[in-house]
Each structure stands twice: as C-alpha cells, then as structure tokens.
Design an enzyme around this catalytic site. Structure first.
Site, short mmCIF file in Angstrom:
data_model
loop_
_atom_site.label_atom_id
_atom_site.label_comp_id
_atom_site.label_asym_id
_atom_site.label_seq_id
_atom_site.Cartn_x
_atom_site.Cartn_y
_atom_site.Cartn_z
N CYS A 2 97.06 40.42 57.06
CA CYS A 2 97.31 38.98 57.14
C CYS A 2 98.75 38.83 57.61
O CYS A 2 99.51 39.79 57.62
CB CYS A 2 97.17 38.33 55.78
SG CYS A 2 95.58 38.65 55.02
N ARG A 27 97.50 39.20 63.44
CA ARG A 27 97.26 39.94 62.20
C ARG A 27 96.04 39.43 61.43
O ARG A 27 95.63 40.00 60.43
CB ARG A 27 98.48 39.85 61.29
CG ARG A 27 99.76 40.36 61.93
CD ARG A 27 100.90 40.22 60.97
NE ARG A 27 100.71 41.07 59.81
CZ ARG A 27 101.03 42.35 59.75
NH1 ARG A 27 101.60 42.92 60.79
NH2 ARG A 27 100.82 43.05 58.67
N TRP A 74 93.23 37.43 57.25
CA TRP A 74 92.09 38.24 57.67
C TRP A 74 91.39 38.58 56.37
O TRP A 74 91.90 39.33 55.54
CB TRP A 74 92.56 39.50 58.38
CG TRP A 74 91.44 40.31 58.96
CD1 TRP A 74 90.83 40.12 60.17
CD2 TRP A 74 90.81 41.44 58.37
NE1 TRP A 74 89.85 41.06 60.35
CE2 TRP A 74 89.80 41.88 59.27
CE3 TRP A 74 90.95 42.12 57.16
CZ2 TRP A 74 88.98 42.97 59.01
CZ3 TRP A 74 90.14 43.21 56.89
CH2 TRP A 74 89.17 43.63 57.81
N ASN A 100 99.70 39.56 51.46
CA ASN A 100 99.02 40.42 52.43
C ASN A 100 98.83 41.77 51.75
O ASN A 100 99.80 42.35 51.27
CB ASN A 100 99.91 40.57 53.68
CG ASN A 100 99.42 41.66 54.62
OD1 ASN A 100 98.23 41.92 54.70
ND2 ASN A 100 100.33 42.30 55.31
N GLY A 101 97.59 42.23 51.67
CA GLY A 101 97.32 43.50 51.00
C GLY A 101 96.08 43.38 50.15
O GLY A 101 95.30 42.44 50.31
N GLU A 485 87.91 55.47 74.96
CA GLU A 485 88.82 54.33 74.90
C GLU A 485 88.26 53.15 75.71
O GLU A 485 88.30 52.00 75.27
CB GLU A 485 90.21 54.76 75.40
CG GLU A 485 91.22 53.64 75.62
CD GLU A 485 91.51 52.78 74.40
OE1 GLU A 485 91.09 53.14 73.29
OE2 GLU A 485 92.14 51.72 74.57
N LYS A 489 87.25 49.41 74.16
CA LYS A 489 87.82 48.15 74.68
C LYS A 489 86.71 47.15 74.97
O LYS A 489 86.81 45.97 74.66
CB LYS A 489 88.59 48.47 75.95
CG LYS A 489 89.98 48.09 76.16
CD LYS A 489 91.10 48.24 75.25
CE LYS A 489 90.96 48.65 73.84
NZ LYS A 489 92.12 49.29 73.26
N GLU A 492 85.31 45.78 71.69
CA GLU A 492 86.25 44.92 70.97
C GLU A 492 86.34 43.52 71.55
O GLU A 492 86.35 42.55 70.80
CB GLU A 492 87.67 45.51 71.08
CG GLU A 492 88.04 46.49 70.04
CD GLU A 492 89.52 46.83 70.15
OE1 GLU A 492 89.93 47.37 71.20
OE2 GLU A 492 90.26 46.57 69.19
N HIS A 508 70.53 65.84 75.95
CA HIS A 508 70.11 66.26 74.61
C HIS A 508 69.69 65.07 73.75
O HIS A 508 69.59 65.18 72.54
CB HIS A 508 71.23 67.06 73.93
CG HIS A 508 71.56 68.30 74.69
ND1 HIS A 508 70.73 69.40 74.72
CD2 HIS A 508 72.61 68.61 75.51
CE1 HIS A 508 71.25 70.34 75.50
NE2 HIS A 508 72.41 69.88 75.99
N LYS A 607 95.03 42.92 64.32
CA LYS A 607 95.84 43.92 65.02
C LYS A 607 96.24 45.08 64.13
O LYS A 607 96.18 46.23 64.53
CB LYS A 607 97.09 43.22 65.56
CG LYS A 607 98.03 44.11 66.32
CD LYS A 607 97.50 44.36 67.69
CE LYS A 607 98.39 45.26 68.50
NZ LYS A 607 97.61 45.86 69.60
C1 AGP Z 1 92.80 49.06 69.54
O1 AGP Z 1 92.38 48.28 70.61
C2 AGP Z 1 92.36 48.63 68.25
N1 AGP Z 1 92.67 47.29 67.99
C3 AGP Z 1 92.47 49.57 67.09
O2 AGP Z 1 91.54 50.58 67.31
C4 AGP Z 1 93.85 50.22 66.78
O3 AGP Z 1 94.21 51.10 67.79
C5 AGP Z 1 93.77 50.93 65.42
O4 AGP Z 1 93.49 49.99 64.43
C6 AGP Z 1 95.01 51.70 65.08
O5 AGP Z 1 96.11 50.87 64.95
P1 AGP Z 1 97.58 51.45 64.88
O6 AGP Z 1 97.84 52.13 66.17
O7 AGP Z 1 98.45 50.26 64.67
O8 AGP Z 1 97.62 52.42 63.74
#
Ligand code: AGP
Length: 612
Positions: A2, A27, A74, A100-101, A485, A489, A492, A508, A607
């Site tokens: 958050c 966040r 969040w 936050n936590g 990767e 993307k 996401e 396979h 994030k």
């Molecule tokens: C990446 O597009 C993501 N949002 C996510 O996988 C991110 O890379 C992951 O949560 C790790 O975050 P960090 O690099 O801040 O540890």
C-alpha cells in the site's frame, strides 16, 4: 503493498496528501483515504477505488487542516470497500492510523481488544492497531509510548502513520519490513512509502530502519528505536528529480520507461568499466579472485521479472564461468531448506528492494552463512541495506507496475557480474572480453534502433493478433528465458493467457494446445540454436498456429515459417536477450492498449509486493 503519505506544516494537508497518494498509486489502487486534524477532531474521508474517487469525494465533503495522513490500498485483509479503506480509527475517533504491511497476530489481538470492549467495523488487520494504540494511550497518556507498546505487541510487518487529536502539532510514524521515509522540508515535514510522493517538496529524507519510530512536527523530527531511545540518522538526499516521476508527454509510464532504456543501459555501462575498458568495476564490491575461489556455487533468488533476469544470469554464469548456478523464485526458496552454506554466493535481485519474499530469502541465506549480493534498484531499500554487497541497477524510478527498464538494468547487471567473475577466475581471455565489451557499447543505440523501427511494425500488426485468447512464447536457451519475461508482460497488462515453453519441450505435451490461429511468439535470436527452433516453429505452423518471430538481422530464412518477423540488430550471443525483450515489451504494451486495459495499473497487482 500500500502507499502511505503524511504531512505536517503550514499548508492545507489535503492537496499534499492527494498528490502524494497519486504518485504512490503504483503500490496499490483499490481504495484510498485521508485523515486530517481539524479543530478538535479528525476528519476522515475514504472510499473504494482509485485516488481520483477520493479526490471527488473530497470535493463534495471537504476537510482541511495542516496535519494529515493518507493511504492508497492493495487489499490483503478484507475486500476493497469503503469500510476497509484506510485510515482506521479508534472507537472515540481520537486516533487515526494508516498502515502498510500485515499484522500476523491480528486475530489474537482483536479477540483481546473485543474482550476489553473495543468494537470493530472493518475486516482489516489494521483496525487492531488503532484500538491497541488507544488502549495503551488511555493507560499512560503518552502517545509515543502507546505506539511503542503497540509495536511490541504486533507480529508482522508495518509502516504506520498515526494521528491523535490530543497532539495537534505532530504525527508519529514507525516501520518494520515495510518501507517508510521521513521527508525533511523547511517548516514542513512528511512521511511517505517512497520518495515520488514528496519530490515536489523535498529530496531530503531520513530512511527509517526496522523497528524505528519518528515523531514529526513542522519544525522538528525525532527518531527513536523500539525501546524508546532517541537515535541519530544521516539525512539522505535523493538524486532524482520531479520529472522522473512524471509521464513527460507519454500516454503511460510504461511507454515512457520503455523509451528510457537506451539511457538506462548507457548509465549502467558507462559507470562499470575501468578507464581502459579492460575490467569491470562493481561499485567497490569485494568479489575478487580470493573471495570467488572460496565459492563453489551461486544461488540466484528473486520474484517475477527480476527472477527472469536472474535466469539469464544463471545461463550466462554456467556457460561462461562453468560454476553451478541454482535459481529459485524467492517464495519457494524460503521454505525449501535450500542447500547453501558459507561457500555459496547468493544473489538476490529486486527492483524495489522491498519484496517480502526476496527479503526473507536474503535473511535465510545470511543465517546459513552464505554471502549475499543484492542487485537492487531502490537506494536504501531493505534488501540493499541487509545484503553484504549491493550492485545498484541505476534504472531510476520505475512507476508502471509492469517492469521494463528495471529488467533491462538487471540484465545488464547479470552481464557485468558474469564478465567480472569470469575475468577474476580466468575464464575469459582479453580478446573475448574486448569483443563483448565492444558489443555492449553498441547496446544503447541498438535499443534505440529497435524502438524506432519495431514500434511501427508492431502497431501495424497488433490488430491481427488482438483476438488471441492463448499465446505461447517458445525459444531455446536464452531465448526461452526471455520468452518467459515476454509472456509475463502480456499476462500482466493485456490479461491474455500466455505461457512460455522451451521450444524442444513442445512435443512432450504443450503442442496439443496448438490449434487454428493460436498465436506463437518464437524467439530465435540464438544463432547456434536457430535451426532447431525454426523446426519447432514449423511444427506449430503445421498445426495452424500464427507465428510472430523475433530474430537477429541476417537470419531472414525465418520468414519462410513466420507470419511476421521483428529483427533485432546483430550482437554477441550473450547479449541478445536484452534486445529481444524490447519488441516483446512493445507488443505487450500495444496489445494492452488495443484491448483498452489500464496499462500502468493492471488489475489485482501492485508494484511492490511487501506482503507474503
Ligand atoms: C514485473 O512486471 C512484475 N510487476 C513483478 O513480477 C516484479 O518484477 C516482482 O514483483 C519483483 O519485484 P521486485 O523486483 O521489486 O522485487
């Protein structure tokens, strides 16, 4: 997970809080709220949805005052709703809290407080904190002491901001395992989960450490440890400017960050080679021949995109240095009793430096005697502070939830670390080093080149693929990893089901999923594996797939089997992933744009994942 912001000064706190929350929306963005100290009461406004909803609410039901706290959420405990939105307050409305936590023992605390007569209105863990502070405050009439005693009872992680009507000139902040900084202005001070929230006002801050508290007034800030002893802290001055946290004409932060990559890569390269270009300098990290000879394995641990950067590191280190390298996602590593000891180098990779799983993995590795190298973007973050050595990735702020430039910077870090270790251990000769260095120097302009050319092509054919429901990324070796990767993307931000597969593994099982018009992205930049992957592409084509290929210039025979091809400029085999990923980013971006998705704030994500 958050975002928290707080203000004490002479301005009306509300606009400061709202602009701060807006910069922290990366966040979390499922509900938002503010609490402001008015005459003799606390005005609280909170609502489900993004900060814009809160802004509208405040237009209809204004509050004003010179001290306030704000929160963008969040959800962890309790669904996104008006009631579960922060701030939470004590039953007599005298104390308000943003958090936050995660309070792990909240049920136990809640039961205890209910027995004492406290009523709960939300489903959150945070409400226990407001009541507990109130309970201790009523015992001793000392707010700092009440917060301190509350922290002693709390298990879990927290960044907290606390307001109390009896203290109309201050707010209290505290943190453990969730980030929080105290911004230092002139006649005004701030708290924030991250610097973008307050960059309009100051670049100077105290970075709070674990189990530390701060009492913040407009002209004074005092820091304390959990025992209540006053402590000293050096002021940290952030080097980033306001523009870094703005879109600067781009439609989305993600696109802006994609276009920042030539500069990010250049920054990382220009600072990491010795003057004669013949060796690598890793920010004074002491990983010389002696230390490296003492290491018999490397373990790479990270989450999400950072993990994929780590996998690239694994492939390179094993192939070039010939040392065993394990790689795990942090959430698995931390509970598997990993085989590591003082002869293991553990590399943790994180953009935010606050990811809870990665941070716990780091602590586990240290407890087993391993040496931990952090590859981190956020300066002063928890992971950066707790690692034995840190290599900063110099990507600047990354605001879009989908990581782009931070990934590229992490990949460059993998290149540099691999070359450094290889050189120290005599696994690479001068000639090859010079050849790779030369290729690396070309990377920024090659990324630019891809951005200029591929963007037109991708925009041109996105319509053709926009109806895809399932997408497969296939490749071999480094191409397989970079496909992971690309696939993430697309999931996401475009919400498309997509899976990466090792091209040779298709037969396979997964090939059964290929049907008429299934989209397959074939990454074929590894020339040594070109023919093999091309054959796999033929196999999916024969079963009706549409194929979008990413290949290296000069390998135009891929056009025989692919429907569309994006070429990356020619480079050394170890560097292709960085270039191949750029079209993947653009493809995900333009697919999401075509589908009308909220690119910078994809649903259900945040994030920085500071909870488990
Ligand atoms: C990446 O597009 C993501 N949002 C996510 O996988 C991110 O890379 C992951 O949560 C790790 O975050 P960090 O690099 O801040 O540890």
């Amino acid at each position: 997970m958050c975002g928290i912001v707080g203000y004490v000064g002479k301005q009306n706190a509300v606009p400061v809080l709202i602009s701060g929350l807006q910069s922290l929306e990366y966040r979390g963005y499922d509900s938002a709220g503010v609490a402001v100290l008015e005459e003799n009461s606390i005005g609280i406004r909170k609502t489900k949805g993004k900060v814009d909803n809160l802004r509208n609410l405040l237009l209809n039901e204004p509050v004003s005052g010179n001290i306030g706290i704000g929160h963008t959420r969040w959800a962890t405990h309790g669904a996104p709703s008006d009631m579960n939105a922060h701030p939470h307050f004590s039953n007599d409305d005298s104390i308000a809290v943003v958090h936050n936590g995660i309070i792990e023992n909240y049920q136990e605390l809640k039961d205890e407080l209910e027995k004492k007569g406290y009523e709960f209105y939300s489903e959150t863990d945070t409400e226990t904190v407001a009541h507990l502070i109130h309970y201790f405050y009523k015992q001793g009439n000392d707010l700092l002491e009440a917060v301190r005693k509350t922290l002693e009872r709390i298990e879990g992680s927290y960044a907290l901001g606390v307001l109390c009507t009896d203290y109309p000139d201050q707010l209290i902040a505290a943190r453990k395992e969730s980030p929080l900084i105290v911004g230092l202005g002139k006649g005004e001070n701030f708290i924030a989960s991250d610097i973008p929230a307050i960059l309009n006002y100051t670049k100077d801050a105290y970075i709070l450490g674990d189990k530390e508290l701060a009492v913040i007034k407009s002209d004074d800030v005092k820091l304390y440890d959990i025992k209540g002893n006053e402590i000293e802290r050096e002021v940290y001055t952030y080097k980033w400017d306001v523009e870094a946290a703005q879109k600067n004409g781009y439609e989305h932060f993600m696109l802006k960050e994609i276009y920042e990559q030539p500069k990010v890569v250049k920054d990382n390269l220009s600072k990491r080679f010795s003057e004669d270009g013949k060796s690598i300098e890793l920010d004074g990290i002491k990983l010389g021949k002696k230390e490296l000879e003492n290491i018999n394995q490397i373990y790479i641990v990270a989450c999400g995109t950072a993990y994929y950067a780590g996998l690239i590191g694994k492939y390179l280190l094993e192939r070039i240095v010939r040392i065993p390298v394990n790689a795990d996602v942090a959430s698995e590593f931390r509970y598997k009793d990993p085989l590591i000891d003082e002869k293991t180098l553990v590399m943790v990779i994180s953009q935010s430096g606050e990811t809870a799983d990665t941070h716990s993995a780091l602590k586990l590795a240290k407890s087993k005697g391993a040496r931990v190298l952090g590859v981190v973007n956020a300066v002063g973050s928890s992971i950066a502070r707790d690692a034995d050595d840190v290599l900063y990735t110099l990507a600047g702020f990354e605001i879009a939830v989908a990581s782009t430039k931070a990934f590229s910077a992490q990949v460059v870090a993998m290149y540099l670390i691999t070359l450094h270790i290889a050189q120290e251990l005599g696994k690479i000769d001068e000639k090859e080093f010079a050849e790779i260095k030369k290729a690396m120097d070309n990377l920024p302009s090659q990324i630019n080149d891809i951005l200029n050319k591929a963007v037109l092509k991708i925009r041109g054919f996105v319509d053709k693929y926009i109806e895809s429901k399932n997408v497969f990324y296939i490749g071999r070796g480094l191409d397989y990893v970079v496909g992971m990767e690309g696939s993430l993307k697309l999931k996401e931000i475009a919400y498309l089901h997509s899976e990466p597969y090792a091209a040779g593994e298709l037969k396979h099982g997964p090939i059964a999923l290929i049907e008429e018009a299934t989209l397959v992205v074939g990454v074929v930049t590894q020339e040594a594996l070109f023919d093999k992957t091309k054959s796999n592409i033929k196999e999916v084509k024969a079963r009706g797939a549409k194929v979008l290929a990413i290949a290296m210039e000069g390998n135009s025979s891929i056009e025989d089997v692919a429907d569309d091809v994006i070429y990356i400029p020619r480079t050394h085999w170890m560097l292709t992933s960085l270039l191949a990923n750029i079209p993947q980013q653009l493809f995900a971006y333009y697919m999401a744009l075509g589908l009308g998705e909220d690119i910078d704030k994809p649903r259900n994500l945040a994030k920085s994942v500071t909870v488990e």
